[in-house]
Design a protein around this motif. Structure first.
Motif, PDB file in Angstrom:
ATOM      1  N   GLU A   1     -74.139 -80.524 108.524  1.00  0.00           N
ATOM      2  CA  GLU A   1     -75.199 -79.790 108.349  1.00  0.00           C
ATOM      3  C   GLU A   1     -73.655 -78.802 107.537  1.00  0.00           C
ATOM      4  OE1 GLU A   1     -76.800 -75.034 108.658  1.00  0.00           O
ATOM      5  OE2 GLU A   1     -77.377 -76.284 110.098  1.00  0.00           O
ATOM      6  N   LEU A   2     -72.621 -78.587 107.959  1.00  0.00           N
ATOM      7  CA  LEU A   2     -71.138 -78.330 107.988  1.00  0.00           C
ATOM      8  C   LEU A   2     -70.302 -78.692 106.670  1.00  0.00           C
ATOM      9  CD1 LEU A   2     -70.533 -76.986 111.322  1.00  0.00           C
ATOM     10  CD2 LEU A   2     -71.008 -75.770 108.989  1.00  0.00           C
ATOM     11  N   THR A   3     -70.763 -80.200 107.044  1.00  0.00           N
ATOM     12  CA  THR A   3     -70.339 -81.306 105.773  1.00  0.00           C
ATOM     13  C   THR A   3     -71.025 -81.750 105.042  1.00  0.00           C
ATOM     14  OG1 THR A   3     -70.446 -82.765 107.697  1.00  0.00           O
ATOM     15  CG2 THR A   3     -68.469 -81.843 107.638  1.00  0.00           C
ATOM     16  N   GLY A   4     -72.282 -81.151 104.901  1.00  0.00           N
ATOM     17  CA  GLY A   4     -73.211 -82.004 103.921  1.00  0.00           C
ATOM     18  C   GLY A   4     -73.657 -83.106 104.048  1.00  0.00           C
ATOM     19  N   GLY A   5     -73.813 -83.281 105.125  1.00  0.00           N
ATOM     20  CA  GLY A   5     -74.330 -84.565 105.656  1.00  0.00           C
ATOM     21  C   GLY A   5     -73.075 -85.642 105.970  1.00  0.00           C
ATOM     22  N   ARG A   6     -72.371 -85.539 105.542  1.00  0.00           N
ATOM     23  CA  ARG A   6     -71.483 -86.611 105.912  1.00  0.00           C
ATOM     24  C   ARG A   6     -70.545 -86.921 106.904  1.00  0.00           C
ATOM     25  NH1 ARG A   6     -65.870 -87.487 105.291  1.00  0.00           N
ATOM     26  NH2 ARG A   6     -64.383 -89.118 104.551  1.00  0.00           N
ATOM     27  N   GLY A   7     -69.940 -85.543 107.888  1.00  0.00           N
ATOM     28  CA  GLY A   7     -69.888 -85.857 108.846  1.00  0.00           C
ATOM     29  C   GLY A   7     -68.562 -85.521 109.091  1.00  0.00           C
ATOM     30  N   ALA A   8     -68.211 -86.040 110.247  1.00  0.00           N
ATOM     31  CA  ALA A   8     -66.718 -84.924 110.531  1.00  0.00           C
ATOM     32  C   ALA A   8     -65.588 -87.020 110.068  1.00  0.00           C
ATOM     33  CB  ALA A   8     -66.084 -84.522 112.051  1.00  0.00           C
ATOM     34  N   ASP A   9     -64.049 -86.669 109.542  1.00  0.00           N
ATOM     35  CA  ASP A   9     -63.548 -87.876 109.500  1.00  0.00           C
ATOM     36  C   ASP A   9     -62.954 -87.919 110.683  1.00  0.00           C
ATOM     37  OD1 ASP A   9     -62.865 -88.155 106.700  1.00  0.00           O
ATOM     38  OD2 ASP A   9     -62.741 -86.557 106.665  1.00  0.00           O
ATOM     39  N   LEU A  10     -62.566 -87.177 111.449  1.00  0.00           N
ATOM     40  CA  LEU A  10     -62.098 -87.149 113.058  1.00  0.00           C
ATOM     41  C   LEU A  10     -62.535 -86.566 114.602  1.00  0.00           C
ATOM     42  CD1 LEU A  10     -59.429 -88.200 114.641  1.00  0.00           C
ATOM     43  CD2 LEU A  10     -58.763 -86.634 114.050  1.00  0.00           C
ATOM     44  N   VAL A  11     -62.667 -87.022 115.050  1.00  0.00           N
ATOM     45  CA  VAL A  11     -63.440 -86.137 116.460  1.00  0.00           C
ATOM     46  C   VAL A  11     -61.888 -86.663 117.677  1.00  0.00           C
ATOM     47  CG1 VAL A  11     -64.862 -85.841 118.750  1.00  0.00           C
ATOM     48  CG2 VAL A  11     -66.190 -86.013 116.568  1.00  0.00           C
ATOM     49  N   VAL A  12     -61.391 -84.947 117.695  1.00  0.00           N
ATOM     50  CA  VAL A  12     -60.449 -85.684 119.063  1.00  0.00           C
ATOM     51  C   VAL A  12     -61.483 -84.430 120.559  1.00  0.00           C
ATOM     52  CG1 VAL A  12     -58.783 -83.990 120.470  1.00  0.00           C
ATOM     53  CG2 VAL A  12     -58.762 -85.281 118.085  1.00  0.00           C
ATOM     54  N   ASP A  13     -61.408 -85.530 121.528  1.00  0.00           N
ATOM     55  CA  ASP A  13     -62.112 -84.609 122.440  1.00  0.00           C
ATOM     56  C   ASP A  13     -61.304 -84.675 124.207  1.00  0.00           C
ATOM     57  OD1 ASP A  13     -64.641 -84.373 123.825  1.00  0.00           O
ATOM     58  OD2 ASP A  13     -64.817 -86.717 124.642  1.00  0.00           O
ATOM     59  N   MET A  14     -61.319 -83.539 124.356  1.00  0.00           N
ATOM     60  CA  MET A  14     -60.961 -83.535 125.515  1.00  0.00           C
ATOM     61  C   MET A  14     -62.205 -83.365 126.646  1.00  0.00           C
ATOM     62  SD  MET A  14     -58.610 -82.473 123.730  1.00  0.00           S
ATOM     63  CE  MET A  14     -59.640 -80.849 122.674  1.00  0.00           C
ATOM     64  N   ALA A  15     -63.358 -83.482 126.562  1.00  0.00           N
ATOM     65  CA  ALA A  15     -64.058 -82.984 127.366  1.00  0.00           C
ATOM     66  C   ALA A  15     -64.910 -84.293 128.179  1.00  0.00           C
ATOM     67  CB  ALA A  15     -65.503 -81.589 126.981  1.00  0.00           C
ATOM     68  N   GLY A  16     -65.222 -85.071 127.458  1.00  0.00           N
ATOM     69  CA  GLY A  16     -65.636 -86.337 128.260  1.00  0.00           C
ATOM     70  C   GLY A  16     -67.053 -86.278 128.392  1.00  0.00           C
ATOM     71  N   GLY A  17     -67.922 -86.712 129.389  1.00  0.00           N
ATOM     72  CA  GLY A  17     -69.497 -86.270 129.249  1.00  0.00           C
ATOM     73  C   GLY A  17     -70.382 -86.296 128.921  1.00  0.00           C
ATOM     74  N   LYS A  18     -71.096 -85.221 128.929  1.00  0.00           N
ATOM     75  CA  LYS A  18     -72.461 -85.812 128.406  1.00  0.00           C
ATOM     76  C   LYS A  18     -73.100 -85.780 126.443  1.00  0.00           C
ATOM     77  CE  LYS A  18     -75.341 -85.494 133.066  1.00  0.00           C
ATOM     78  NZ  LYS A  18     -76.164 -84.507 133.954  1.00  0.00           N
ATOM     79  N   GLY A  19     -71.616 -85.266 126.369  1.00  0.00           N
ATOM     80  CA  GLY A  19     -71.326 -84.523 124.937  1.00  0.00           C
ATOM     81  C   GLY A  19     -70.922 -85.488 124.105  1.00  0.00           C
ATOM     82  N   LEU A  20     -70.847 -87.196 124.313  1.00  0.00           N
ATOM     83  CA  LEU A  20     -70.046 -88.522 123.626  1.00  0.00           C
ATOM     84  C   LEU A  20     -72.248 -88.874 122.753  1.00  0.00           C
ATOM     85  CD1 LEU A  20     -68.638 -90.481 123.330  1.00  0.00           C
ATOM     86  CD2 LEU A  20     -69.314 -91.797 124.969  1.00  0.00           C
ATOM     87  N   ALA A  21     -72.821 -89.010 122.662  1.00  0.00           N
ATOM     88  CA  ALA A  21     -73.990 -89.191 121.780  1.00  0.00           C
ATOM     89  C   ALA A  21     -74.114 -87.852 120.211  1.00  0.00           C
ATOM     90  CB  ALA A  21     -74.820 -88.818 122.519  1.00  0.00           C
ATOM     91  N   GLN A  22     -73.938 -86.684 121.089  1.00  0.00           N
ATOM     92  CA  GLN A  22     -73.569 -85.647 119.699  1.00  0.00           C
ATOM     93  C   GLN A  22     -72.201 -85.812 119.254  1.00  0.00           C
ATOM     94  OE1 GLN A  22     -74.494 -81.862 120.369  1.00  0.00           O
ATOM     95  NE2 GLN A  22     -75.569 -82.025 122.506  1.00  0.00           N
ATOM     96  N   LEU A  23     -71.224 -86.232 119.533  1.00  0.00           N
ATOM     97  CA  LEU A  23     -69.439 -86.654 119.128  1.00  0.00           C
ATOM     98  C   LEU A  23     -69.976 -87.474 118.285  1.00  0.00           C
ATOM     99  CD1 LEU A  23     -67.184 -85.550 122.043  1.00  0.00           C
ATOM    100  CD2 LEU A  23     -68.382 -84.169 119.731  1.00  0.00           C
ATOM    101  N   LEU A  24     -70.555 -88.034 118.711  1.00  0.00           N
ATOM    102  CA  LEU A  24     -70.579 -90.019 117.510  1.00  0.00           C
ATOM    103  C   LEU A  24     -71.518 -89.712 116.497  1.00  0.00           C
ATOM    104  CD1 LEU A  24     -70.754 -92.398 120.677  1.00  0.00           C
ATOM    105  CD2 LEU A  24     -69.041 -92.531 119.596  1.00  0.00           C
ATOM    106  N   ALA A  25     -72.530 -88.525 116.505  1.00  0.00           N
ATOM    107  CA  ALA A  25     -73.337 -88.579 115.775  1.00  0.00           C
ATOM    108  C   ALA A  25     -72.809 -87.582 114.704  1.00  0.00           C
ATOM    109  CB  ALA A  25     -74.388 -87.397 116.616  1.00  0.00           C
ATOM    110  N   ALA A  26     -71.822 -86.764 115.569  1.00  0.00           N
ATOM    111  CA  ALA A  26     -71.089 -86.257 113.807  1.00  0.00           C
ATOM    112  C   ALA A  26     -69.687 -86.461 113.112  1.00  0.00           C
ATOM    113  CB  ALA A  26     -69.896 -84.602 114.876  1.00  0.00           C
ATOM    114  N   LEU A  27     -69.618 -87.887 113.654  1.00  0.00           N
ATOM    115  CA  LEU A  27     -68.624 -89.093 113.022  1.00  0.00           C
ATOM    116  C   LEU A  27     -69.247 -89.601 111.793  1.00  0.00           C
ATOM    117  CD1 LEU A  27     -67.071 -90.682 115.295  1.00  0.00           C
ATOM    118  CD2 LEU A  27     -65.665 -89.436 113.962  1.00  0.00           C
ATOM    119  N   ALA A  28     -68.148 -89.836 110.253  1.00  0.00           N
ATOM    120  CA  ALA A  28     -68.807 -90.426 109.523  1.00  0.00           C
ATOM    121  C   ALA A  28     -68.278 -91.274 109.261  1.00  0.00           C
ATOM    122  CB  ALA A  28     -67.533 -89.374 107.936  1.00  0.00           C
ATOM    123  N   TYR A  29     -69.430 -91.896 108.757  1.00  0.00           N
ATOM    124  CA  TYR A  29     -68.810 -93.615 108.412  1.00  0.00           C
ATOM    125  C   TYR A  29     -67.024 -93.584 108.636  1.00  0.00           C
ATOM    126  CZ  TYR A  29     -68.717 -98.878 106.679  1.00  0.00           C
ATOM    127  OH  TYR A  29     -68.968 -99.507 106.602  1.00  0.00           O
TER     128      TYR A  29
END
Length: 335
Positions: free
Chosen positions: A200-228
Motif C-alpha cells: 500500500e505504501l509503495t503503490g503496489g510495487r513493494g520494497a527493493d530491500l528487506v533487512v530482517d533482524m527478527a526471523g521467525g514467523k514473519g517471513l511470509a509477510q516480508l517476502l510478500a512485501a518485496l518487489a520483483y
C-alpha cells in the motif's frame, strides 16, 4: 577480575557475576581495561542457545575502555589509548582481550558508553544496507525490527543515503520515536499485515530491500512485501527462530537472499589491510571502521545516536527485559 559468566545455556538465571581468571593475551592481542560494555542482541541469543567455551564462560563480545597491555606483534595501539574492541566472547568483564584487527581507536571527546556500542551495530547495518544490500538513493527499504539496535542504525543510515525508510516495531510509541531518526513510514507488526501495508505504501510495487533482524514467523509477510527482483538481507533471529527459504520462495519474484555476518567481514578486510604496508590516508593509530571498508560512516552528520526511555538507546542492545541499554561498569545505566 570480576566478570559476568555462565557454564550453560539458558535464561537470565544462568548468568553469574563473580571472580574469574584474568585473560592471557597473545602476540597479536590487545588487553583492554573495560569502562563500558555494549549488550547486543547476539548476546541474548548466545546465552539462550550457545555452547559455553568453559566452565566460567565470560559473556559479551563488545566493550570500550583503555588499553592496558599489548602483545609483541601489535603495532597500532599502545597502553593508555582509548579503544572499542570486540571478540567472540569475554567483553563483560574488568579486562577484555581482543585481536588487534578487532580494536578501534576512540576519538577524544566521544563518551566511552556511546563509543562502546558503535562498531558491531553500525557496521552490521552498513553491510546489510550497502555492502551487500546495494541500497541506492530513491529505493525503498523495509526494516524488520527497526526499534532494535541494528534496526535503529539502519533507519539512520538508510535515510541519510536518500532511501525511503519503512520500519516495523511493536507499538505506535516506538514507531513515533523512530520517526525522529528518519523513519518515513511505520508498521505495527502486532496490528498490521507487513506485506499488505508495504504494498500500500509503495503503490503496489513493494520494497527493493528487506533487512530482517527478527526471523521467525514473519517471513511470509516480508517476502510478500518485496518487489520483483527484490533483495532480502538476513541478519539475525531475535525472535528465537531463523528464516528458512524454499526454492519456490526465491523463484516467485526472482529474489536475492543475502546473509550478513559482520565478524567474518572484519576478519577478511583486516587480513587484506595487513597485506598493505600502510592504510592510505589514515595513520595506523587511527585505524577505525573507515579503514576496513565502512567509507560512508565518516560522512554522516552528527548527532546520529539517541536515547529515549530504553527503546531508542545509543546502546543498540537487548538486555534481560528486552529493552536497549548502555551499561557503564562504574555503576551507571543510561536508558
Amino acid at each position: 577480575m570480576k566478570a559476568a559468566y555462565c557454564s550453560q545455556a539458558g535464561g537470565p538465571e544462568v548468568l553469574t557475576y563473580g571472580n574469574v581468571a584474568d585473560p592471557v593475551i597473545g602476540d597479536g592481542d590487545v588487553l583492554v581495561r573495560v569502562e563500558a560494555v555494549s549488550i547486543e542482541g547476539g548476546d541474548v541469543i548466545s546465552r539462550r542457545i550457545g555452547q559455553p567455551a568453559s566452565e566460567r564462560h565470560v559473556v559479551g563480545y563488545q566493550a570500550g575502555g583503555v588499553v592496558a597491555a599489548v602483545g609483541a606483534a601489535v603495532t597500532r595501539f599502545s597502553p593508555g589509548q582509548r579503544v572499542v574492541a570486540h571478540a567472540a566472547f569475554g567483553s563483560h568483564a574488568e579486562l577484555f582481550a581482543a585481536p588487534e584487527a578487532q580494536c578501534f581507536a576512540v576519538p577524544d571527546g566521544v563518551p566511552m558508553d556511546v563509543a562502546a556500542t558503535v562498531p558491531v551495530t553500525f557496521g552490521t547495518a552498513h553491510d546489510a544496507l550497502f555492502e551487500f544490500g546495494k541500497l541506492a538513493a530513491g529505493e525503498t527499504v523495509l526494516i524488520q525490527g527497526a526499534a532494535g539496535g541494528v534496526g535503529i542504525a539502519c533507519v539512520q543510515l538508510a535515510k541519510r543515503a536518500g532511501a525511503t525508510v519503512i520500519g516495523t516495531a511493536h507499538g505506535a510509541d516506538r514507531l513515533e520515536r523512530l520517526r525522529g531518526l528518519g523513519l518515513d513510514h511505520g508498521i505495527d507488526y502486532a496490528r498490521e499485515d507487513i506485506g499488505a501495508r508495504t504494498k500500500e505504501l509503495t503503490g503496489g510495487r513493494g520494497a527493493d530491500l528487506v533487512v530482517d533482524m527478527a526471523g521467525g514467523k514473519g517471513l511470509a509477510q516480508l517476502l510478500a512485501a518485496l518487489a520483483y527482483r527484490g533483495r532480502f538481507a538476513a541478519i539475525g533471529g531475535s525472535s528465537g527462530e531463523f528464516p528458512v527459504f524454499t526454492f519456490r520462495d526465491l523463484l516467485a519474484k526472482n529474489l536475492t537472499v543475502i546473509g550478513v555476518y559482520l565478524a567474518l567481514e572484519i576478519g577478511r578486510r583486516a587480513s587484506e589491510m595487513r597485506s598493505q604496508p600502510t592504510i592510505p590516508g589514515s595513520p595506523p593509530a587511527s585505524w577505525s571502521c573507515r579503514s576496513i571498508g565502512y567509507s560512508r560512516c565518516h560522512k554522516l552528520p552528527k548527532p546520529m545516536l539517541t536515547s529515549s526511555e530504553g527503546i531508542l538507546s545509543a546502546a543498540c542492545c537487548c538486555t534481560r527485559d528486552g529493552h536497549s541499554r548502555t551499561v557503564d561498569l562504574g555503576g551507571k545505566t543510561r536508558s
